[in-house]
Enzyme design. Structure first.
Site, short mmCIF file in Angstrom:
data_model
loop_
_atom_site.label_atom_id
_atom_site.label_comp_id
_atom_site.label_asym_id
_atom_site.label_seq_id
_atom_site.Cartn_x
_atom_site.Cartn_y
_atom_site.Cartn_z
N ARG A 18 0.83 -1.22 0.00
CA ARG A 18 0.00 0.00 0.00
C ARG A 18 0.85 1.26 0.00
O ARG A 18 0.60 2.19 -0.77
CB ARG A 18 -0.95 0.01 1.20
CG ARG A 18 -2.02 -1.07 1.10
CD ARG A 18 -2.83 -1.18 2.38
NE ARG A 18 -1.93 -1.53 3.48
CZ ARG A 18 -2.06 -1.10 4.73
NH1 ARG A 18 -3.05 -0.29 5.06
NH2 ARG A 18 -1.22 -1.47 5.66
N ASN A 36 -6.24 -2.59 2.43
CA ASN A 36 -6.27 -4.04 2.60
C ASN A 36 -7.71 -4.50 2.69
O ASN A 36 -8.53 -3.87 3.35
CB ASN A 36 -5.54 -4.45 3.88
CG ASN A 36 -4.04 -4.39 3.75
OD1 ASN A 36 -3.49 -4.37 2.66
ND2 ASN A 36 -3.36 -4.36 4.88
#
Length: 88
Positions: A18, A36
């Site tokens: 990320r 996520n």
């Protein structure tokens, strides 16, 4: 302006996916997010110039060095308007 949603599967959680995606997106001038999902995938939404979205799409196929991307599902969207680029 282009916008797309990507679902990235494989070893993509716990490997700086990320944060690395955010760095890539900001370098490309994109807004959106990388989060996520409970099923182990990462959802990436990106909005900006068409060629920048395509460049991020290409990068997502391999991700950062510790990731092992097994698949990327893409859907173009018009309702993906997200200011800035966040991770969650």
């Amino acid at each position: 302006m282009a916008a797309a949603r990507f679902l990235v599967s494989g070893k993509v959680q716990g490997v700086f996916f990320r944060a690395s995606t955010r760095e890539q997106a900001l370098e490309l001038g994109l807004s959106g997010h990388a989060i996520n999902l409970d099923d182990g995938r990462v959802e990436v939404v990106a909005e900006g110039a068409g060629e920048a979205v395509e460049a991020l799409a290409s990068w997502l196929r391999h991700g950062p060095p510790m990731a092992r991307v097994e698949g990327v599902e893409r859907s173009d969207c018009e309702e993906c308007r997200v200011p800035g680029f966040s991770i969650g």
